[in-house]
Design a protein around this motif. Structure first.
Motif, PDB file in Angstrom:
ATOM      1  N   PRO A  34       0.846  -1.169   0.158  1.00 58.45           N
ATOM      2  CA  PRO A  34      -0.012  -0.003  -0.077  1.00 58.45           C
ATOM      3  C   PRO A  34       0.926   1.268   0.082  1.00 58.45           C
ATOM      4  O   PRO A  34       0.401   2.380  -0.122  1.00 58.45           O
ATOM      5  CB  PRO A  34      -0.803  -0.193   1.303  1.00 58.45           C
ATOM      6  N   PHE A  35       2.058   1.238  -0.199  1.00 56.60           N
ATOM      7  CA  PHE A  35       2.952   2.392   0.054  1.00 56.60           C
ATOM      8  C   PHE A  35       3.609   2.617  -1.047  1.00 56.60           C
ATOM      9  O   PHE A  35       3.352   2.113  -2.217  1.00 56.60           O
ATOM     10  CB  PHE A  35       4.117   1.981   1.079  1.00 56.60           C
ATOM     11  N   LYS A  36       4.232   3.865  -1.190  1.00 51.84           N
ATOM     12  CA  LYS A  36       4.685   4.606  -2.260  1.00 51.84           C
ATOM     13  C   LYS A  36       5.891   3.797  -2.952  1.00 51.84           C
ATOM     14  O   LYS A  36       7.041   4.549  -2.808  1.00 51.84           O
ATOM     15  CB  LYS A  36       4.856   6.062  -2.181  1.00 51.84           C
ATOM     16  N   ASP A  37       5.657   2.558  -3.471  1.00 50.12           N
ATOM     17  CA  ASP A  37       6.788   1.745  -3.861  1.00 50.12           C
ATOM     18  C   ASP A  37       7.804   2.331  -4.817  1.00 50.12           C
ATOM     19  O   ASP A  37       8.984   2.060  -4.684  1.00 50.12           O
ATOM     20  CB  ASP A  37       6.318   0.575  -4.375  1.00 50.12           C
ATOM     21  N   ASP A  38       7.570   3.201  -5.768  1.00 52.81           N
ATOM     22  CA  ASP A  38       8.360   3.712  -6.519  1.00 52.81           C
ATOM     23  C   ASP A  38       9.494   4.626  -6.120  1.00 52.81           C
ATOM     24  O   ASP A  38      10.579   4.821  -6.577  1.00 52.81           O
ATOM     25  CB  ASP A  38       7.753   4.325  -7.811  1.00 52.81           C
ATOM     26  N   LYS A  39       9.238   5.419  -4.847  1.00 56.47           N
ATOM     27  CA  LYS A  39      10.216   6.047  -4.074  1.00 56.47           C
ATOM     28  C   LYS A  39      11.062   5.336  -2.943  1.00 56.47           C
ATOM     29  O   LYS A  39      11.808   6.083  -2.346  1.00 56.47           O
ATOM     30  CB  LYS A  39       9.585   7.479  -3.715  1.00 56.47           C
ATOM     31  N   ARG A  45      10.795   0.159   2.929  1.00 51.43           N
ATOM     32  CA  ARG A  45       9.710  -0.464   2.739  1.00 51.43           C
ATOM     33  C   ARG A  45       9.544  -1.488   4.006  1.00 51.43           C
ATOM     34  O   ARG A  45       8.478  -1.564   4.507  1.00 51.43           O
ATOM     35  CB  ARG A  45       9.529  -1.391   1.356  1.00 51.43           C
ATOM     36  N   ALA A  46      10.722  -2.196   4.171  1.00 47.63           N
ATOM     37  CA  ALA A  46      10.555  -3.083   5.251  1.00 47.63           C
ATOM     38  C   ALA A  46      10.280  -2.488   6.470  1.00 47.63           C
ATOM     39  O   ALA A  46       9.509  -3.204   7.511  1.00 47.63           O
ATOM     40  CB  ALA A  46      12.084  -3.831   5.348  1.00 47.63           C
TER      41      ALA A  46
ATOM     42  N   PRO B 432       0.729  -3.994 -14.843  1.00 47.14           N
ATOM     43  CA  PRO B 432       0.398  -2.813 -13.986  1.00 47.14           C
ATOM     44  C   PRO B 432       1.193  -2.525 -13.330  1.00 47.14           C
ATOM     45  O   PRO B 432       2.182  -3.045 -12.839  1.00 47.14           O
ATOM     46  CB  PRO B 432      -0.945  -3.713 -13.236  1.00 47.14           C
ATOM     47  N   PHE B 433       1.108  -1.188 -12.776  1.00 46.36           N
ATOM     48  CA  PHE B 433       2.286  -0.412 -12.204  1.00 46.36           C
ATOM     49  C   PHE B 433       2.823  -1.465 -11.043  1.00 46.36           C
ATOM     50  O   PHE B 433       4.346  -1.423 -11.070  1.00 46.36           O
ATOM     51  CB  PHE B 433       1.622   0.984 -11.323  1.00 46.36           C
ATOM     52  N   ASN B 434       2.172  -1.763  -9.994  1.00 48.42           N
ATOM     53  CA  ASN B 434       2.841  -2.477  -8.839  1.00 48.42           C
ATOM     54  C   ASN B 434       3.618  -3.528  -9.418  1.00 48.42           C
ATOM     55  O   ASN B 434       4.770  -3.963  -8.865  1.00 48.42           O
ATOM     56  CB  ASN B 434       1.811  -2.820  -7.979  1.00 48.42           C
ATOM     57  N   MET B 440      10.837  -5.152 -11.506  1.00 49.58           N
ATOM     58  CA  MET B 440      12.249  -4.389 -11.558  1.00 49.58           C
ATOM     59  C   MET B 440      13.068  -4.555 -10.417  1.00 49.58           C
ATOM     60  O   MET B 440      14.300  -4.642 -10.658  1.00 49.58           O
ATOM     61  CB  MET B 440      11.977  -2.771 -11.630  1.00 49.58           C
ATOM     62  N   ARG B 441      12.358  -4.547  -9.552  1.00 48.77           N
ATOM     63  CA  ARG B 441      13.251  -4.878  -8.051  1.00 48.77           C
ATOM     64  C   ARG B 441      13.750  -6.254  -8.142  1.00 48.77           C
ATOM     65  O   ARG B 441      15.199  -6.385  -7.706  1.00 48.77           O
ATOM     66  CB  ARG B 441      12.056  -4.674  -6.897  1.00 48.77           C
TER      67      ARG B 441
END
Lengths: 309, 555
Positions: A34-39, A45-46, B432-434, B440-441
């Protein structure tokens, strides 16, 4: 009859419970958080997953969630920290108004059209209503909705382009949502009327010398309506999924918008909460239909039970 | 059956249907409120800017905010140390005087004493200390806590990780209006970073009294900026009105800014056409329709879209192979035909209009561009690469978003690679985005199309993406020479020599692109329709998107 109702209510709750559990498990497999993963880096994140308990093993999270649900706590949104229950309460009224209007309007129009078609089988009116019904089922709500919005809202300016908390601004969303209802109900009603008109008891009524209006109104229509009520149940589902599209186009702040956003942002508790809500609505609609069926159709009442529709 | 009766019944039913429809439309017309504005005296009319926005405000606790909507509202209703005026200009906010030490690692800010919160309490240095500690506190759960590290506060990393208490963070209030900041390294962009909403002040007494509800409604917020949020109907609309107690109230030209939440782009355009809003952003297809409209404007951004090649795969561990791919794409087709919205083809990595150097010039003005399309050279390098790798053909997995635009871009790039490089087959993998982020990760891609938006006004926001083992280095690129420049520019020698630092960062960009670990494709542009009477509305390169203090309506 009472026992029948209680049994059915129990099954409704059981089904809702199963639906939520399955959804819960599926959500665990959704990639992303649910978090702003791209940043966020992996370490950041952990830390967040830890704080919100999202890295606990699934059974632990499941037990925690179910425990809260039984106490009436459906969690909070990760996005805005509001309680899921308050979010649903805020939005349900708007969606319900539009949905209900679409259902009522659509059913009345559909039944009427279907009756016209069935009574004039093979003639002009029949063909016309069939065409309308086919268009209604084939044209997606967003096409029809966008078209209406442009023609009626922008070009002609006779209706508000978006939802504005006025009745007028619910007209277009209702029509867009109701189109499918009309199409489905028309088809059902038409088929039922035709079948009923060909049945034995109508033949008997004719033989008894009853007048045409009496035959149609007292016998044909009433009997044709019964199965049509059945379809209202699944129509509720159609309305729920249709509302997602219609709400987006007309900027209606309802439940449809809410669940789409929640899915896009992995807002777990909102997805689960709305899932429970929609399931309960749908199951309740079916339950009411079943009960109505039992009341209206004497064959069922007397037989004392019914196979599931 | 008597045919006559049958016809009568049908007529009755159809009449009924028609009556219902007419009644419906009449009811609609009767109930519709008059939306037309009164034609009164123009000068007395309040200046109202009407906008549509794609999402609601998730929350206004600046220590928790992560999205553009929250940032935009915060950016206009709360004033921090500095503010980002339209066009990326950094101006003083609450700072009256700023003092920096020789080594650039100690800041002393003297604050204005006349700024007040909307409940009358003065805004003090303590509000900044509280806010930054809250942002850094792992128990707070703020997703932008990483900004504390970006800002280089002393002990920042340790505090964020929970290894040190928040009181150890390098900031303190010497007195009510004096703020002292200690950094771990000099940061040429520190002041510009302080314009970011995560660094805005929060009043401790008020926030703690509201607990979890802080920032969730208008009543649970305090404002000290040019506007206050006066109404907020969730998922429906919200309104900012001019703040009469703002320290520079005479500069604020608008009386009200109204946001209606509309998720559908088409609907927003219809609203603009129906004169319900004053400005609307256009998608690529819509740009075609309005291309001759005099009210069409450019909305350039500093977002860059690029391909990352997975350097851990054998094929892309080979430099010639990477370079071959980098030279094979005609980027102008993508920007001019597919996007058609003012986007610029990019043979560079640090975008235009991102930041200005010690020489007062934009980064891009004083450096070159690299790896321009050269299909012959690409084919030749590819042949050499194949010989070196001992292969004749290869199939590659190209991961990208599932949006229509990404699809078109992906298909075009796929055709460019396949036609220029003999033996290459590209399989598109839309996600989709996620999902895309996760792939990528985990390095589950050969090629991926990714985008990055800047967090602050310095090339470092792009350049530090690709250091060895960097948290966002999905390409898994590793070049010690590159690393050296970046590390030195952040915390080493270069950090203290700004002129050389700037030039070295330009050299680092050259290394990165000539190594072709990363292939820039385009710098994102945008188009919008704006009413001619809306003036001075310019998109910032980073939060807040728009600053409305100087926006005017001249009707």
């Amino acid at each position: 009859m009472t026992r029948y109702i209680f049994e059915r209510i129990f099954f409704v709750l059981l089904t809702a419970f199963l639906i939520v559990s399955i959804t819960f498990v599926l959500l665990q497999f959704m990639p992303g958080t649910p978090f702003k993963d791209d940043k966020l880096t992996d370490e950041q994140r952990a830390i967040l997953l830890d704080k919100y308990g999202l890295d606990d093993p699934m059974p632990v999270q499941y037990a925690r969630y179910m425990g809260k649900v039984l106490q009436g706590d459906f969690g909070r949104s990760f996005k805005n920290n509001r309680t899921v229950s308050s979010m649903i309460v805020d939005r349900v009224r708007v969606s319900a108004v539009v949905g209900f209007q679409a259902l009522v309007f659509g059913s009345i129009v559909g039944i009427t059209l279907g009756a016209i078609a069935g009574l004039n089988r093979g003639k002009f009116w029949d063909h016309l209503t069939i065409i309308i019904a086919v268009i209604g089922v084939s044209v997606p709500a967003f096409v029809f909705g966008s078209l209406m919005q442009y023609v009626l809202g922008v070009e002609l300016g006779i209706l508000p382009v978006i939802y504005k908390k006025t009745f007028a601004s619910t007209v277009m969303p209702t029509l867009a949502l109701g189109l499918n209802v009309i199409a489905t109900t028309t088809r059902y009603m038409r088929n039922e009327i035709i079948e009923v008109l060909n049945s034995d008891y109508i033949l008997l009524a004719k033989a008894k010398g009853l007048s045409r209006p009496t035959i149609i109104i007292r016998h044909a229509l009433r009997n044709a309506l019964i199965p049509v009520i059945t379809v209202i149940g699944p129509l509720t589902v159609m309305l729920i999924s249709g509302t997602v599209v219609v709400e987006k186009i007309f900027a209606v702040p309802g439940l449809g918008n809410m669940i789409v956003t929640a899915i896009q942002t992995n807002d777990h508790f909102v997805i689960l909460g709305e899932g429970i809500f929609f399931s309960l609505i749908f199951l309740t609609a079916i339950l009411i239909v079943d009960i109505l069926y039992g009341l209206i159709d004497p064959r069922i009442r007397l037989a004392g039970g019914k196979s599931h529709g | 059956m008597e045919g006559e009766f049958r016809v009568k019944l049908s007529r009755v039913l159809s009449l009924l249907l028609v009556v219902m429809l007419i009644a419906g439309v009449l009811a609609a017309c009767a109930v519709e409120p008059k939306d037309k504005q009164d034609t009164g005296d123009k000068d007395d009319e309040p200046k109202v800017l009407r906008l549509a926005i794609t999402a609601d405000i998730p929350g206004l606790d600046s220590s928790l905010a992560t999205d553009t909507v929250s940032f935009e509202v915060l950016g206009n209703t709360i004033e921090g140390l500095y503010r980002l005026v339209g066009g990326n200009e950094v101006q003083e906010g609450l700072v009256a005087e700023a003092d920096v030490s020789e080594d650039g690692m100690h800041y002393t800010f003297k604050l204005r004493e006349d700024s007040k919160w909307s409940n009358g309490t003065p805004v003090t240095a303590h509000d900044f200390v509280y806010s930054w500690r809250k942002l850094a506190d792992p128990n707070n759960g703020g997703q932008y806590a990483f900004m504390i590290e970006t800002a280089g506060f002393k002990n920042g990393s340790k505090v964020i990780a929970g290894e040190l208490p928040v009181e150890e963070l390098g900031v303190r209030a010497v007195d009510d209006y004096t703020l002292e900041v200690e950094l771990e390294m000099p940061l040429p962009y520190f002041k510009s970073l302080m314009t970011f909403p995560s660094f805005y002040p929060i009043n401790k007494e008020f926030a703690e009294s509201k607990g979890e509800d802080y920032g969730t409604t208008v009543e649970n917020m305090l404002f000290n900026g040019p506007y206050v949020l006066s109404s907020w109907e969730t998922e429906y609309q919200f309104t900012m009105t001019k703040n009469p107690d703002y320290i520079r109230a005479d500069e604020v030209k608008l009386d009200e800014i109204n946001y209606r939440i509309v998720k559908d782009l088409n609907t927003a355009v219809n609203m603009y056409e129906a004169d319900e809003i004053d400005r609307v952003a256009l998608s690529g297809e819509q740009v075609e329709i309005y291309k001759d409209d005099p009210n069409l404007i450019d909305v350039p951004t500093s977002v860059l879209w690029y391909l990352e090649l997975n350097n851990e795969k054998d094929i892309f561990a080979n430099k010639k192979a990477r370079q071959a791919f980098a030279l094979a794409i005609d980027k102008t087709f993508i920007t001019d035909e597919i996007l058609n919205n003012g986007s610029m083809p990019a043979d560079y990595f640090v975008p235009y209009n991102l930041s200005v150097g010690p020489d007062g010039k934009d980064f891009r003005e004083t450096t070159g561009t690299y790896m321009h399309m050269d299909k012959e050279k690409a084919a030749q390098l590819w042949e050499e690469a194949k010989t070196e790798l001992g292969i004749n053909e290869i199939e590659l997995n190209f991961v990208l978003s599932d949006s229509d635009t990404a699809k078109q871009i992906g298909e075009y790039i796929q055709s460019q690679f396949q036609s220029t490089l003999d033996g290459v087959t590209i399989t598109l993998n839309q996600q989709p985005f996620n999902n895309r982020l996760e792939l990528m990760r985990n390095g589950e891609f050969d090629i991926v199309l990714a985008g990055w938006g800047p967090d602050y006004a310095d090339p470092m926001t792009f350049m530090d993406l690709f250091i060895t083992d960097g948290g966002h280095n999905d390409a898994r690129y590793s070049n010690p020479e590159y690393d050296e420049i970046i590390v030195s520019a952040k915390t080493g020698e270069l950090a203290f020599d700004l002129d050389t630092r700037w030039k070295e960062l330009q050299r680092a960009e050259k290394i990165l692109l000539e190594d072709a670990a990363v292939i820039p494709i385009y710098q994102k542009g945008g188009k919008a329709l704006v009413r001619p009477y809306v003036k001075n509305m310019k998109l910032n390169s980073f939060a807040p998107d728009y600053y409305y203090s100087y926006v005017e309506i001249t009707k």
